[in-house]
Design a protein around this motif. Structure first.
Motif, PDB file in Angstrom:
ATOM      1  N   ARG A 195       0.843  -1.198   0.000  1.00  0.00           N
ATOM      2  CA  ARG A 195       0.000   0.000   0.000  1.00  0.00           C
ATOM      3  C   ARG A 195       0.878   1.247   0.000  1.00  0.00           C
ATOM      4  O   ARG A 195       2.097   1.168   0.147  1.00  0.00           O
ATOM      5  CB  ARG A 195      -0.928  -0.022   1.222  1.00  0.00           C
ATOM      6  CG  ARG A 195      -1.985  -1.126   1.130  1.00  0.00           C
ATOM      7  CD  ARG A 195      -2.469  -1.581   2.487  1.00  0.00           C
ATOM      8  NE  ARG A 195      -3.149  -0.513   3.222  1.00  0.00           N
ATOM      9  CZ  ARG A 195      -3.696  -0.708   4.424  1.00  0.00           C
ATOM     10  NH1 ARG A 195      -3.641  -1.910   4.999  1.00  0.00           N
ATOM     11  NH2 ARG A 195      -4.293   0.288   5.038  1.00  0.00           N
ATOM     12  N   GLY A 196       0.246   2.391  -0.185  1.00  0.00           N
ATOM     13  CA  GLY A 196       0.993   3.627  -0.352  1.00  0.00           C
ATOM     14  C   GLY A 196       1.236   4.372   0.951  1.00  0.00           C
ATOM     15  O   GLY A 196       0.895   3.921   2.050  1.00  0.00           O
ATOM     16  N   VAL A 197       1.846   5.559   0.788  1.00  0.00           N
ATOM     17  CA  VAL A 197       2.162   6.462   1.899  1.00  0.00           C
ATOM     18  C   VAL A 197       1.477   7.796   1.625  1.00  0.00           C
ATOM     19  O   VAL A 197       1.554   8.323   0.506  1.00  0.00           O
ATOM     20  CB  VAL A 197       3.687   6.657   2.043  1.00  0.00           C
ATOM     21  CG1 VAL A 197       3.995   7.713   3.089  1.00  0.00           C
ATOM     22  CG2 VAL A 197       4.362   5.339   2.398  1.00  0.00           C
ATOM     23  N   LEU A 198       0.817   8.335   2.632  1.00  0.00           N
ATOM     24  CA  LEU A 198       0.144   9.634   2.522  1.00  0.00           C
ATOM     25  C   LEU A 198       0.914  10.658   3.344  1.00  0.00           C
ATOM     26  O   LEU A 198       1.226  10.416   4.518  1.00  0.00           O
ATOM     27  CB  LEU A 198      -1.297   9.540   3.026  1.00  0.00           C
ATOM     28  CG  LEU A 198      -2.091  10.853   3.005  1.00  0.00           C
ATOM     29  CD1 LEU A 198      -2.412  11.262   1.574  1.00  0.00           C
ATOM     30  CD2 LEU A 198      -3.376  10.727   3.816  1.00  0.00           C
ATOM     31  N   ALA A 292       0.726   4.101   5.783  1.00  0.00           N
ATOM     32  CA  ALA A 292       1.446   5.056   6.635  1.00  0.00           C
ATOM     33  C   ALA A 292       0.968   6.464   6.290  1.00  0.00           C
ATOM     34  O   ALA A 292       0.873   6.820   5.110  1.00  0.00           O
ATOM     35  CB  ALA A 292       2.952   4.940   6.437  1.00  0.00           C
ATOM     36  N   CYS A 293       0.664   7.250   7.317  1.00  0.00           N
ATOM     37  CA  CYS A 293       0.201   8.629   7.136  1.00  0.00           C
ATOM     38  C   CYS A 293       1.093   9.557   7.950  1.00  0.00           C
ATOM     39  O   CYS A 293       1.362   9.297   9.133  1.00  0.00           O
ATOM     40  CB  CYS A 293      -1.254   8.783   7.578  1.00  0.00           C
ATOM     41  SG  CYS A 293      -2.437   7.835   6.598  1.00  0.00           S
ATOM     42  N   PHE A 294       1.525  10.641   7.304  1.00  0.00           N
ATOM     43  CA  PHE A 294       2.374  11.640   7.957  1.00  0.00           C
ATOM     44  C   PHE A 294       1.642  12.979   7.941  1.00  0.00           C
ATOM     45  O   PHE A 294       1.231  13.458   6.871  1.00  0.00           O
ATOM     46  CB  PHE A 294       3.716  11.776   7.223  1.00  0.00           C
ATOM     47  CG  PHE A 294       4.545  10.525   7.235  1.00  0.00           C
ATOM     48  CD1 PHE A 294       5.459  10.284   8.248  1.00  0.00           C
ATOM     49  CD2 PHE A 294       4.416   9.579   6.225  1.00  0.00           C
ATOM     50  CE1 PHE A 294       6.224   9.127   8.257  1.00  0.00           C
ATOM     51  CE2 PHE A 294       5.173   8.424   6.227  1.00  0.00           C
ATOM     52  CZ  PHE A 294       6.079   8.192   7.248  1.00  0.00           C
ATOM     53  N   TYR A 295       1.489  13.582   9.117  1.00  0.00           N
ATOM     54  CA  TYR A 295       0.887  14.915   9.249  1.00  0.00           C
ATOM     55  C   TYR A 295       1.922  15.802   9.939  1.00  0.00           C
ATOM     56  O   TYR A 295       2.035  15.801  11.173  1.00  0.00           O
ATOM     57  CB  TYR A 295      -0.399  14.869  10.076  1.00  0.00           C
ATOM     58  CG  TYR A 295      -1.314  13.705   9.762  1.00  0.00           C
ATOM     59  CD1 TYR A 295      -1.973  13.616   8.540  1.00  0.00           C
ATOM     60  CD2 TYR A 295      -1.513  12.692  10.689  1.00  0.00           C
ATOM     61  CE1 TYR A 295      -2.805  12.550   8.257  1.00  0.00           C
ATOM     62  CE2 TYR A 295      -2.347  11.628  10.420  1.00  0.00           C
ATOM     63  CZ  TYR A 295      -2.989  11.557   9.198  1.00  0.00           C
ATOM     64  OH  TYR A 295      -3.811  10.498   8.920  1.00  0.00           O
ATOM     65  N   LEU A 296       2.677  16.547   9.159  1.00  0.00           N
ATOM     66  CA  LEU A 296       3.769  17.355   9.704  1.00  0.00           C
ATOM     67  C   LEU A 296       3.650  18.773   9.165  1.00  0.00           C
ATOM     68  O   LEU A 296       3.922  19.026   7.990  1.00  0.00           O
ATOM     69  CB  LEU A 296       5.126  16.747   9.321  1.00  0.00           C
ATOM     70  CG  LEU A 296       5.359  15.308   9.812  1.00  0.00           C
ATOM     71  CD1 LEU A 296       6.607  14.715   9.181  1.00  0.00           C
ATOM     72  CD2 LEU A 296       5.471  15.277  11.326  1.00  0.00           C
ATOM     73  N   GLY A 297       3.220  19.697  10.017  1.00  0.00           N
ATOM     74  CA  GLY A 297       3.035  21.087   9.602  1.00  0.00           C
ATOM     75  C   GLY A 297       2.051  21.792  10.516  1.00  0.00           C
ATOM     76  O   GLY A 297       1.898  21.442  11.693  1.00  0.00           O
ATOM     77  N   ALA A 307      -6.690  12.384  11.639  1.00  0.00           N
ATOM     78  CA  ALA A 307      -6.125  11.293  12.431  1.00  0.00           C
ATOM     79  C   ALA A 307      -7.123  10.149  12.613  1.00  0.00           C
ATOM     80  O   ALA A 307      -6.749   8.966  12.547  1.00  0.00           O
ATOM     81  CB  ALA A 307      -5.670  11.826  13.787  1.00  0.00           C
ATOM     82  N   GLU A 308      -8.377  10.472  12.817  1.00  0.00           N
ATOM     83  CA  GLU A 308      -9.377   9.416  12.990  1.00  0.00           C
ATOM     84  C   GLU A 308      -9.634   8.669  11.682  1.00  0.00           C
ATOM     85  O   GLU A 308      -9.866   7.458  11.687  1.00  0.00           O
ATOM     86  CB  GLU A 308     -10.680  10.024  13.517  1.00  0.00           C
ATOM     87  CG  GLU A 308     -10.621  10.431  14.981  1.00  0.00           C
ATOM     88  CD  GLU A 308     -10.375   9.253  15.900  1.00  0.00           C
ATOM     89  OE1 GLU A 308     -10.798   8.128  15.560  1.00  0.00           O
ATOM     90  OE2 GLU A 308      -9.743   9.441  16.950  1.00  0.00           O
ATOM     91  N   THR A 309      -9.592   9.389  10.568  1.00  0.00           N
ATOM     92  CA  THR A 309      -9.767   8.701   9.280  1.00  0.00           C
ATOM     93  C   THR A 309      -8.598   7.763   9.003  1.00  0.00           C
ATOM     94  O   THR A 309      -8.784   6.632   8.528  1.00  0.00           O
ATOM     95  CB  THR A 309      -9.896   9.732   8.147  1.00  0.00           C
ATOM     96  OG1 THR A 309     -10.922  10.667   8.466  1.00  0.00           O
ATOM     97  CG2 THR A 309     -10.230   9.052   6.834  1.00  0.00           C
ATOM     98  N   GLY A 310      -7.377   8.224   9.299  1.00  0.00           N
ATOM     99  CA  GLY A 310      -6.221   7.344   9.134  1.00  0.00           C
ATOM    100  C   GLY A 310      -6.276   6.141  10.049  1.00  0.00           C
ATOM    101  O   GLY A 310      -5.873   5.027   9.675  1.00  0.00           O
ATOM    102  N   ALA A 312      -8.992   4.739  10.970  1.00  0.00           N
ATOM    103  CA  ALA A 312     -10.047   3.862  10.461  1.00  0.00           C
ATOM    104  C   ALA A 312      -9.539   2.939   9.355  1.00  0.00           C
ATOM    105  O   ALA A 312     -10.041   1.812   9.206  1.00  0.00           O
ATOM    106  CB  ALA A 312     -11.217   4.702   9.945  1.00  0.00           C
ATOM    107  N   VAL A 313      -8.555   3.393   8.578  1.00  0.00           N
ATOM    108  CA  VAL A 313      -8.030   2.550   7.497  1.00  0.00           C
ATOM    109  C   VAL A 313      -6.864   1.693   7.971  1.00  0.00           C
ATOM    110  O   VAL A 313      -6.265   0.961   7.172  1.00  0.00           O
ATOM    111  CB  VAL A 313      -7.597   3.412   6.294  1.00  0.00           C
ATOM    112  CG1 VAL A 313      -8.777   4.181   5.737  1.00  0.00           C
ATOM    113  CG2 VAL A 313      -6.469   4.362   6.669  1.00  0.00           C
ATOM    114  N   GLY A 314      -6.509   1.784   9.252  1.00  0.00           N
ATOM    115  CA  GLY A 314      -5.464   0.935   9.811  1.00  0.00           C
ATOM    116  C   GLY A 314      -4.055   1.365   9.477  1.00  0.00           C
ATOM    117  O   GLY A 314      -3.156   0.514   9.368  1.00  0.00           O
ATOM    118  N   ALA A 315      -3.820   2.672   9.324  1.00  0.00           N
ATOM    119  CA  ALA A 315      -2.488   3.162   8.966  1.00  0.00           C
ATOM    120  C   ALA A 315      -1.690   3.502  10.214  1.00  0.00           C
ATOM    121  O   ALA A 315      -2.253   3.905  11.240  1.00  0.00           O
ATOM    122  CB  ALA A 315      -2.608   4.394   8.074  1.00  0.00           C
ATOM    123  N   ILE A 316      -0.363   3.361  10.123  1.00  0.00           N
ATOM    124  CA  ILE A 316       0.516   3.865  11.166  1.00  0.00           C
ATOM    125  C   ILE A 316       0.678   5.365  10.927  1.00  0.00           C
ATOM    126  O   ILE A 316       0.919   5.802   9.800  1.00  0.00           O
ATOM    127  CB  ILE A 316       1.879   3.136  11.144  1.00  0.00           C
ATOM    128  CG1 ILE A 316       2.771   3.675  12.266  1.00  0.00           C
ATOM    129  CG2 ILE A 316       2.551   3.250   9.788  1.00  0.00           C
ATOM    130  CD1 ILE A 316       4.077   2.902  12.409  1.00  0.00           C
TER     131      ILE A 316
END
Length: 406
Positions: A195-198, A292-297, A307-310, A312-316
């Motif tokens: 899977r991809g990275v967001l 994997a989801c990154f929220y930096l900013g 964060a809750e949506t990420g 829900a899809v089981g992402a780190i």
């Protein structure tokens, strides 16, 4: 059938009786209307109004003769007449002016007007203020702000010292930041799951320092995704940030020798609207299901939604922001969180660039120095305010110390 015939006969009889009762009533009503019309309209066809009854008009008797009244006349009181003022030219010519006598019934009262003299007006003339003469001198420095100069020179000295040693290969200690240490593991996990990275560098433009830090970290994440051949999705809320991010990601793929794997359509612009952007990112998450989801900013009310949506899809999820109001939401919903200045130290932590590491180390040392000065000043002032320190050397030290910091 006989019952039906009987019923029809009964209904017919009732209808005939009702018609016979309505005819006399209509005839009587018509006759009454004819009589009223005849009374109101005359023979010639014009309306005739009924004459009102004659009413007796009472006669008005003449008022009784007025009684003779005896009025006692008192002699007229002497009324002082107003002074008669002649023009100014006449007043100046004569020393005194006597006005014409004012005639009052049976009394002649001569009224004399007082001479009018022009009033003298005193005008005060202020003398011009004399400014003190100050000798000219060249003032290159404001010695009252010498403490600021000392702080700046100290900071420059620390940064230069640590940058010099870092460039010579000396290993400088930087404490471990767990969120940045897990960055490579998160990308590796996404690769293993296929899977991809967001990546989201905040919702502000490039004039925000947190956005700059987030885009800088994006370059390091892009190097890992290029190395592992992992899809990278980076939707943007500002067009200028999108252009910068595309160039940074492209350069990262070139450095890793994978320019063919670069997909500019995955680093796209959605909208400037805050919650419209969040809705678009949520749709990407639900469709692509990144591992994997990154929220930096810089983030605001949308932080918990993302964060809750990420989750829900089981992402780190690895988040980082310098907004104090949003840090609790990231801590509660994400796996790793960079708090405050850890976001700005991430670039030096990941790149190990000597200049960035030396600058980071120098800033840390100046912070330690400021903390030490605050602690020493607090202790001196506290001791000087007690009965044991009043009038002693501690009071003098505290006074001089505070004067130095002003």
């Amino acid at each position: 059938m006989p019952i039906l015939a009987l019923f029809l006969c009964l209904v017919s009889t009732m209808v005939l009786v009702a018609q016979q009762e309505e005819v006399p009533a209509a005839t009587a009503l018509q006759s009454e209307m004819t009589e009223i019309t005849a009374d109101v309209i005359g023979d010639d066809g014009e309306a005739v109004a009924p004459a009102p009854d004659a009413q007796a008009i009472p006669e008005i008797s003449e008022p009784p003769a007025a009684m003779a009244e005896t009025v006692s006349e008192e002699p007229a009181a002497q009324i002082p007449a107003p002074a008669v003022v002649e023009p100014a030219a006449t007043v100046e010519a004569s020393a005194s002016v006597v006005a014409d006598p004012v005639k009052v019934p049976d009394v002649d009262v001569p009224v004399a007007a007082a001479p009018i003299e022009p009033a003298a007006v005193a005008v005060a003339v202020a003398e011009p203020a004399k400014e003190p003469v100050v000798p000219a001198s060249l003032n290159y420095f404001d010695m009252s702000r010498a403490n600021v100069l000392v702080v700046i020179l100290t900071l420059m000295a620390f940064v230069s010292y640590y940058t010099f040693h870092a460039q010579r290969g000396k290993e400088l200690f930087i404490r471990r930041i767990s969120g940045l240490s897990a960055l490579e593991d998160a990308v590796g996990r996404a690769t293993e799951m296929g899977r991809g990275v967001l990546y989201i560098p905040g919702i502000m433009d490039m004039d925000d320092i947190q956005t700059i830090a987030g885009v800088t970290i994006l370059g390091h994440v892009a190097k890992k995704t290029a190395e592992y051949d992992t899809p990278l999705f980076a939707p943007m809320t500002r067009s200028f940030v999108m252009s910068v991010a595309q160039e940074i990601v492209k350069q990262s793929y070139l450095e890793k020798g994978r320019p063919d794997a670069y997909r500019p359509d995955r680093i796209n612009y959605l909208t400037d609207d805050q919650f419209g952007y969040v809705a678009g990112v949520g749709g990407i998450m639900m469709r692509e299901k990144p591992a994997a989801c990154f929220y930096l900013g810089t983030f605001y009310a949308e932080s918990l939604i993302l964060a809750e949506t990420g989750n829900a899809v089981g992402a780190i999820q690895i988040a980082g922001t310098a907004e104090p109001s949003q840090i609790p939401f990231f801590v509660a919903a994400c796996d790793y969180t960079l708090i405050g200045e850890e976001l700005f130290a991430a670039s030096a932590y990941l790149s190990k660039n000597p200049k960035e590491v030396g600058s980071l180390k120098g800033q840390d040392m100046i912070k330690l120095l400021i903390i030490a000065v605050m602690v020493i000043g607090t202790l001196l002032v506290t001791i000087a305010k007690t009965e044991y320190g009043a009038g002693t050397v501690f009071a003098s030290l505290a006074e001089n110390f505070m004067r130095l910091l002003k």
